[in-house]
Design a protein around this motif. Structure first.
Motif, PDB file in Angstrom:
ATOM      1  N   ARG A 238      -0.861  -1.491  -2.284  1.00 35.90           N
ATOM      2  CA  ARG A 238      -0.870  -0.012  -1.689  1.00 35.90           C
ATOM      3  C   ARG A 238      -1.498   1.074  -2.777  1.00 35.90           C
ATOM      4  O   ARG A 238      -2.215   1.841  -2.248  1.00 35.90           O
ATOM      5  N   PHE A 239      -1.150   0.906  -4.084  1.00 31.03           N
ATOM      6  CA  PHE A 239      -1.650   1.824  -5.110  1.00 31.03           C
ATOM      7  C   PHE A 239      -3.489   1.545  -5.359  1.00 31.03           C
ATOM      8  O   PHE A 239      -4.052   2.669  -5.283  1.00 31.03           O
ATOM      9  N   ARG A 240      -3.784   0.392  -5.035  1.00 30.16           N
ATOM     10  CA  ARG A 240      -5.035  -0.179  -5.254  1.00 30.16           C
ATOM     11  C   ARG A 240      -5.970   0.744  -4.174  1.00 30.16           C
ATOM     12  O   ARG A 240      -6.960   1.226  -4.310  1.00 30.16           O
ATOM     13  N   GLU A 241      -5.411   0.505  -3.070  1.00 32.04           N
ATOM     14  CA  GLU A 241      -5.977   1.074  -1.664  1.00 32.04           C
ATOM     15  C   GLU A 241      -6.031   2.570  -1.732  1.00 32.04           C
ATOM     16  O   GLU A 241      -6.880   3.354  -1.465  1.00 32.04           O
ATOM     17  N   PHE A 242      -4.799   3.218  -2.177  1.00 34.96           N
ATOM     18  CA  PHE A 242      -4.755   4.539  -2.376  1.00 34.96           C
ATOM     19  C   PHE A 242      -5.904   5.149  -3.163  1.00 34.96           C
ATOM     20  O   PHE A 242      -6.893   6.277  -3.190  1.00 34.96           O
ATOM     21  N   VAL A 243      -6.032   4.723  -4.555  1.00 33.13           N
ATOM     22  CA  VAL A 243      -6.935   5.089  -5.402  1.00 33.13           C
ATOM     23  C   VAL A 243      -8.345   4.857  -5.417  1.00 33.13           C
ATOM     24  O   VAL A 243      -9.316   5.423  -5.419  1.00 33.13           O
ATOM     25  N   SER A 244      -8.714   3.725  -4.627  1.00 33.41           N
ATOM     26  CA  SER A 244      -9.870   3.098  -4.193  1.00 33.41           C
ATOM     27  C   SER A 244     -10.519   4.100  -3.238  1.00 33.41           C
ATOM     28  O   SER A 244     -11.616   4.772  -2.996  1.00 33.41           O
ATOM     29  N   GLY A 245      -9.463   4.763  -2.369  1.00 33.39           N
ATOM     30  CA  GLY A 245      -9.918   5.712  -1.338  1.00 33.39           C
ATOM     31  C   GLY A 245     -10.292   6.974  -1.934  1.00 33.39           C
ATOM     32  O   GLY A 245     -11.050   7.883  -1.600  1.00 33.39           O
ATOM     33  N   MET A 246      -9.840   7.368  -3.318  1.00 35.17           N
ATOM     34  CA  MET A 246     -10.274   8.560  -3.952  1.00 35.17           C
ATOM     35  C   MET A 246     -11.424   8.366  -4.914  1.00 35.17           C
ATOM     36  O   MET A 246     -11.724   9.363  -5.650  1.00 35.17           O
ATOM     37  N   GLY A 247     -11.807   7.143  -4.886  1.00 40.09           N
ATOM     38  CA  GLY A 247     -13.024   6.797  -5.465  1.00 40.09           C
ATOM     39  C   GLY A 247     -12.739   6.644  -7.251  1.00 40.09           C
ATOM     40  O   GLY A 247     -13.660   7.012  -7.952  1.00 40.09           O
ATOM     41  N   MET A 248     -11.403   6.325  -7.506  1.00 41.07           N
ATOM     42  CA  MET A 248     -11.052   6.177  -8.849  1.00 41.07           C
ATOM     43  C   MET A 248     -10.745   4.579  -9.256  1.00 41.07           C
ATOM     44  O   MET A 248     -10.853   3.832  -8.348  1.00 41.07           O
ATOM     45  N   ASP A 249     -11.039   4.673 -10.525  1.00 30.97           N
ATOM     46  CA  ASP A 249     -10.728   3.101 -11.117  1.00 30.97           C
ATOM     47  C   ASP A 249      -9.759   3.010 -11.216  1.00 30.97           C
ATOM     48  O   ASP A 249      -8.726   3.606 -11.782  1.00 30.97           O
ATOM     49  N   VAL A 250      -9.019   1.643 -10.790  1.00 34.20           N
ATOM     50  CA  VAL A 250      -7.577   1.424 -10.651  1.00 34.20           C
ATOM     51  C   VAL A 250      -6.829   1.435 -12.103  1.00 34.20           C
ATOM     52  O   VAL A 250      -5.893   2.011 -12.234  1.00 34.20           O
ATOM     53  N   LEU A 251      -7.566   1.052 -13.022  1.00 34.47           N
ATOM     54  CA  LEU A 251      -7.093   1.001 -14.553  1.00 34.47           C
ATOM     55  C   LEU A 251      -6.854   2.315 -14.958  1.00 34.47           C
ATOM     56  O   LEU A 251      -5.828   2.545 -15.365  1.00 34.47           O
ATOM     57  N   ASP A 252      -7.779   3.267 -14.897  1.00 32.02           N
ATOM     58  CA  ASP A 252      -7.520   4.536 -15.363  1.00 32.02           C
ATOM     59  C   ASP A 252      -6.556   5.295 -14.461  1.00 32.02           C
ATOM     60  O   ASP A 252      -6.009   6.164 -14.915  1.00 32.02           O
TER      61      ASP A 252
END
Length: 437
Positions: A238-252
């Motif tokens: 869920r978190f990976r999907e959320f940040v990917s939608g915002m165009g952010m790197d998951v680690l950062d």
């Protein structure tokens, strides 16, 4: 500058500087600075209560911070069953003997007339009681510290959520402050400073050398967190999907999210402390405290119990500092007694209060933000400045290498320069106390 606008403008500038770090360096760095600014502000508020409200010259801030830190260990770490198993009988004997010794001393003192004889008898009983306690305490300590010293060697804690350590850290620091105040309050300002400095060093020496309590200089690492772990967020679909939608790197994004969670908690504590501090400052109690600060003799002549009021504010201020110390240990995730230095945990906090404006809570908060920001950013800024200034010497110049290697120490000079400039052009601080001193 208009006094009413000065505070909002300075806080807006402070916010702009943090955003500048976010855009120029990284948001992770900016949030790291923000978190420590929030904790520093709470420490500055605690010291401001003691100095700004009441004029108590406490230079033992470091000890209350360290006591808050050890509270985080004792609350959050799980108990060590092996240590309790080998030492519980001697520990029980220690507690029973200690209670008995205190009870005997209290009863004897009540029966004797105040004077020299009572002092001598009390001193003898304290020595006898100390020896009796050590009969049980020494074997217990030896057994505890020999229990797997590489990994534990201490009793452990209560295995409770670490966020509970914040108020408990405040209570521990308040208890220590009460005992210190009973001895040191009533002394002249310079003697009080010496007493608190000495007691601060004693507290730190105990924390460094009593391994059975919190492992001493072997440190306690891996403290629990009140916020999610980065690795758990990175594994969350869920978190990976959320940040990917915002165009952010998951680690950062996971690092920033965790720091935002910390910032939210610290901000909530700061707001609560600030509201209570403002209500206290503008209450009749606060006005009485400032009257005592401005003229103790006049306040005493009007029937005010100066010593009791000093005791109250000293304990309250220490509790706030202790709570901030527990928060700092929580943020670090470890308790390292060797890292407690007077420069960081006493001198800088004093600079925050003086630069911000002693006696004004908003000034203390601004000072906490401003001084910590300068303290952190002066090092990279000094390094950059020195590289630019010495670029004409050439890369092989020994003088250039020496100056660049010395650049990180410039932040101490920068801090001294800021303090001098503020004292020269705004001696009551950036946001001075409106009531005056």
């Amino acid at each position: 500058m208009n006094q009413a606008l000065r505070g909002p403008i300075l806080f807006a500038i402070m916010g702009g500087l943090l955003m500048l770090v976010g855009f120029g360096q990284s948001w992770s760095v900016a949030l790291s600075i923000l978190n420590l600014c929030l904790i520093s502000s709470i420490m500055a508020l605690g010291l401001n209560m003691q100095w700004g409200y009441a004029g108590l010259f406490n230079v033992g801030v470091m000890s209350f911070t360290a006591l808050g830190g050890v509270a985080a260990v004792l609350v959050s770490k799980p108990p060590v069953p092996e240590a309790w198993e080998v030492a519980w009988i001697d520990l029980l004997g220690t507690v029973v003997t200690l209670i008995a010794a205190i009870g005997i001393i209290v009863r004897v003192r009540r029966r004797l007339v105040p004077g020299g004889l009572r002092m001598i008898v009390t001193a003898v009983l304290i020595l006898v009681g100390y020896g009796a306690v050590r009969i049980f305490f020494d074997p217990a300590v030896e057994a505890i510290e020999e229990t797997n010293p590489a990994k534990s060697g201490y009793l452990g804690g209560l295995n409770l959520p670490i966020i509970l350590a914040w108020p408990i850290g405040g209570l521990v620091a308040a208890g220590a402050a009460w005992m210190i105040a009973k001895v040191a309050l009533g002394l002249r300002a310079d003697y009080l400073a010496i007493a608190t400095l000495g007691i601060s060093e004693i507290v730190l020496a105990i924390l460094k050398n009593e391994d059975w309590l919190a492992r001493g200089v072997k440190n306690v690492t891996g403290l629990d967190r009140p916020v999610p772990y980065e690795v758990d967020l990175q594994e969350s679909a869920r978190f990976r999907e959320f940040v990917s939608g915002m165009g952010m790197d998951v680690l950062d994004a996971s690092t920033i999210f965790v720091k935002l969670c910390y910032a939210s908690l610290f901000l909530a504590v700061l707001v609560i402390v600030m509201v209570l501090a403002q209500k206290a400052l503008h209450s009749p109690w606060g006005r009485m405290m400032r009257a005592i600060r401005d003229n103790e003799a006049a306040a005493a002549a009007m029937g005010k119990n100066v010593t009791r009021r000093h005791l109250e504010i000293f304990v309250i201020g220490a509790a706030v500092v202790g709570m901030a110390g527990a928060m700092l240990t929580t943020l670090d995730g470890q308790f390292t007694p060797g890292s407690y230095q007077p420069l960081r945990f006493t001198f800088l906090i004093w600079v925050m209060v003086i630069v911000g404006g002693s006696g004004n809570n908003w000034g203390a908060v601004l000072g906490g933000f401003f001084v910590w920001f300068i303290w952190v950013e002066a090092e990279p800024a000094g390094l950059w400045l020195m590289e630019v200034l010495t670029s004409v010497l050439g890369d092989e110049s020994a003088l250039r290498e020496h100056l660049i290697a010395s650049a990180p120490y410039m932040r101490v000079c920068v801090m001294g320069l800021i303090l001098l400039l503020v004292l020269r052009f705004s001696p009551r601080g950036l946001i001075p106390d409106r009531m005056g001193r």
